[in-house]
Write a protein that holds these residues in place. Sequence first.
Motif, mmCIF file in Angstrom:
data_model
loop_
_atom_site.group_PDB
_atom_site.id
_atom_site.type_symbol
_atom_site.label_atom_id
_atom_site.label_comp_id
_atom_site.label_asym_id
_atom_site.label_seq_id
_atom_site.Cartn_x
_atom_site.Cartn_y
_atom_site.Cartn_z
ATOM 1 N N LEU A 18 0.827 -1.207 0.000
ATOM 2 C CA LEU A 18 0.000 0.000 0.000
ATOM 3 C C LEU A 18 0.858 1.252 0.000
ATOM 4 N N ASP A 19 1.934 1.251 0.791
ATOM 5 C CA ASP A 19 2.829 2.401 0.827
ATOM 6 C C ASP A 19 3.524 2.586 -0.512
ATOM 7 N N PHE A 20 3.942 1.468 -1.125
ATOM 8 C CA PHE A 20 4.600 1.533 -2.425
ATOM 9 C C PHE A 20 3.647 2.107 -3.472
ATOM 10 N N LEU A 21 2.412 1.622 -3.482
ATOM 11 C CA LEU A 21 1.429 2.116 -4.441
ATOM 12 C C LEU A 21 1.176 3.608 -4.259
ATOM 13 N N LYS A 22 1.116 4.048 -3.017
ATOM 14 C CA LYS A 22 0.865 5.460 -2.736
ATOM 15 C C LYS A 22 1.979 6.333 -3.292
ATOM 16 N N LYS A 23 3.227 5.909 -3.118
ATOM 17 C CA LYS A 23 4.365 6.701 -3.579
ATOM 18 C C LYS A 23 4.547 6.612 -5.089
ATOM 19 N N TYR A 24 4.210 5.473 -5.649
ATOM 20 C CA TYR A 24 4.469 5.219 -7.068
ATOM 21 C C TYR A 24 3.365 5.755 -7.971
ATOM 22 N N ARG A 25 2.180 5.964 -7.398
ATOM 23 C CA ARG A 25 1.007 6.337 -8.202
ATOM 24 C C ARG A 25 1.050 7.820 -8.555
ATOM 25 N N THR A 26 1.742 8.123 -9.630
ATOM 26 C CA THR A 26 1.835 9.503 -10.113
ATOM 27 C C THR A 26 1.605 9.527 -11.619
ATOM 28 N N GLY A 27 1.012 10.604 -12.091
ATOM 29 C CA GLY A 27 0.846 10.792 -13.528
ATOM 30 C C GLY A 27 -0.025 9.719 -14.161
ATOM 31 N N ASP A 28 0.363 9.295 -15.345
ATOM 32 C CA ASP A 28 -0.363 8.289 -16.116
ATOM 33 C C ASP A 28 -0.046 6.920 -15.516
ATOM 34 N N PHE A 29 -1.025 6.288 -14.876
ATOM 35 C CA PHE A 29 -0.760 5.120 -14.044
ATOM 36 C C PHE A 29 -1.966 4.195 -14.042
ATOM 37 N N PHE A 30 -1.719 2.870 -14.022
ATOM 38 C CA PHE A 30 -2.826 1.930 -13.851
ATOM 39 C C PHE A 30 -2.340 0.668 -13.144
ATOM 40 N N THR A 31 -3.288 -0.072 -12.570
ATOM 41 C CA THR A 31 -2.969 -1.271 -11.796
ATOM 42 C C THR A 31 -3.545 -2.505 -12.473
ATOM 43 N N VAL A 32 -2.819 -3.622 -12.317
ATOM 44 C CA VAL A 32 -3.216 -4.890 -12.922
ATOM 45 C C VAL A 32 -3.146 -5.980 -11.856
ATOM 46 N N ALA A 33 -4.213 -6.744 -11.698
ATOM 47 C CA ALA A 33 -4.219 -7.902 -10.815
ATOM 48 C C ALA A 33 -3.965 -9.145 -11.656
ATOM 49 N N ALA A 34 -2.922 -9.907 -11.300
ATOM 50 C CA ALA A 34 -2.622 -11.152 -12.003
ATOM 51 C C ALA A 34 -3.153 -12.311 -11.172
ATOM 52 N N ASP A 35 -4.234 -12.910 -11.634
ATOM 53 C CA ASP A 35 -4.856 -14.063 -11.007
ATOM 54 C C ASP A 35 -5.080 -13.855 -9.505
ATOM 55 N N LYS A 36 -4.430 -14.638 -8.626
ATOM 56 C CA LYS A 36 -4.698 -14.549 -7.194
ATOM 57 C C LYS A 36 -4.310 -13.194 -6.599
ATOM 58 N N GLY A 37 -3.507 -12.412 -7.334
ATOM 59 C CA GLY A 37 -3.214 -11.056 -6.901
ATOM 60 C C GLY A 37 -4.466 -10.216 -6.745
ATOM 61 N N LEU A 38 -5.569 -10.668 -7.348
ATOM 62 C CA LEU A 38 -6.840 -9.958 -7.226
ATOM 63 C C LEU A 38 -7.299 -9.898 -5.766
ATOM 64 N N GLU A 39 -6.898 -10.907 -4.973
ATOM 65 C CA GLU A 39 -7.357 -10.939 -3.587
ATOM 66 C C GLU A 39 -6.707 -9.842 -2.743
ATOM 67 N N PHE A 40 -5.541 -9.347 -3.156
ATOM 68 C CA PHE A 40 -4.953 -8.192 -2.478
ATOM 69 C C PHE A 40 -5.877 -6.994 -2.601
ATOM 70 N N PHE A 41 -6.433 -6.776 -3.778
ATOM 71 C CA PHE A 41 -7.353 -5.658 -3.986
ATOM 72 C C PHE A 41 -8.633 -5.865 -3.185
ATOM 73 N N MET A 42 -9.134 -7.082 -3.178
ATOM 74 C CA MET A 42 -10.343 -7.382 -2.413
ATOM 75 C C MET A 42 -10.134 -7.084 -0.925
ATOM 76 N N GLU A 43 -8.970 -7.484 -0.397
ATOM 77 C CA GLU A 43 -8.717 -7.358 1.039
ATOM 78 C C GLU A 43 -8.380 -5.931 1.461
ATOM 79 N N THR A 44 -7.963 -5.102 0.529
ATOM 80 C CA THR A 44 -7.576 -3.728 0.869
ATOM 81 C C THR A 44 -8.613 -2.689 0.453
ATOM 82 N N GLY A 45 -9.657 -3.112 -0.249
ATOM 83 C CA GLY A 45 -10.680 -2.182 -0.692
ATOM 84 C C GLY A 45 -10.320 -1.417 -1.949
#
Length: 219
Positions: A18-45
């Motif tokens: 979460l801290d990494f995403l906060k610092k890295y999310r600048t400008g033109d940016f998007f996120t991708v969930a690869a398979d079970k990585g989707l559960e990270f998004f589910m668990e963090t909202g």
Amino acid sequence: MKKAVIVSGGNIQKDFALDFLKKYRTGDFFTVAADKGLEFFMETGLVPDVAVGDFDSLSRQGLAYLDALSGTEVVRLMPEKDDSDTQHALNYTIDRGADEIVMLGATGSRIDHLLANLELLLLGWKRGVKVILADPNNYAALIKSGTVLKKAEQFGSYVSFFPIGGSVHGLTLTGFKYPLRKHCLRAEDCGLTVSNEIKEDKAEIVYDEGILLMLMTRD
């Protein structure tokens, strides 16, 4: 520059991610969930922009979350395929225009998965895209000759270098505790370049030929 973060299904420390995403999310940016990585998004909202995978490793809750997504582009893959979900996600992210990509959740207890994901750095290199693999203790990337590291911005205390796909010729390290001058770094003697430290305010890596993997580590 268009940046992206791919979250894979390996070990992931939520606070770090979460801290990494906060610092890295600048400008033109998007996120991708690869398979079970989707559960990270589910668990963090959080909600990914794209979800890629065959999703055969999702929990029941993860499958329900996937079915409930409305603003996320979902790329469904067949379980029988010639690449991993993470590799497919990386190629898809590059095709979508990202020129710098961080992979989170790409490390874990399985060495085969770790090696496969480290090899994806080379896939990005050959496609002209910078790919970084990061977890709470490690930051891995293939670096170009002339790369400059700032001590104040480094990830962790140690910097190590490894040749990929053959020797790295003419390797020169300046600003480090253990400098090198025009060294030919081979796989069989890469212990020479493990656990170096940045000594000056800036350190530079220069080499003549080859592909060089840099690992910055915290422990």
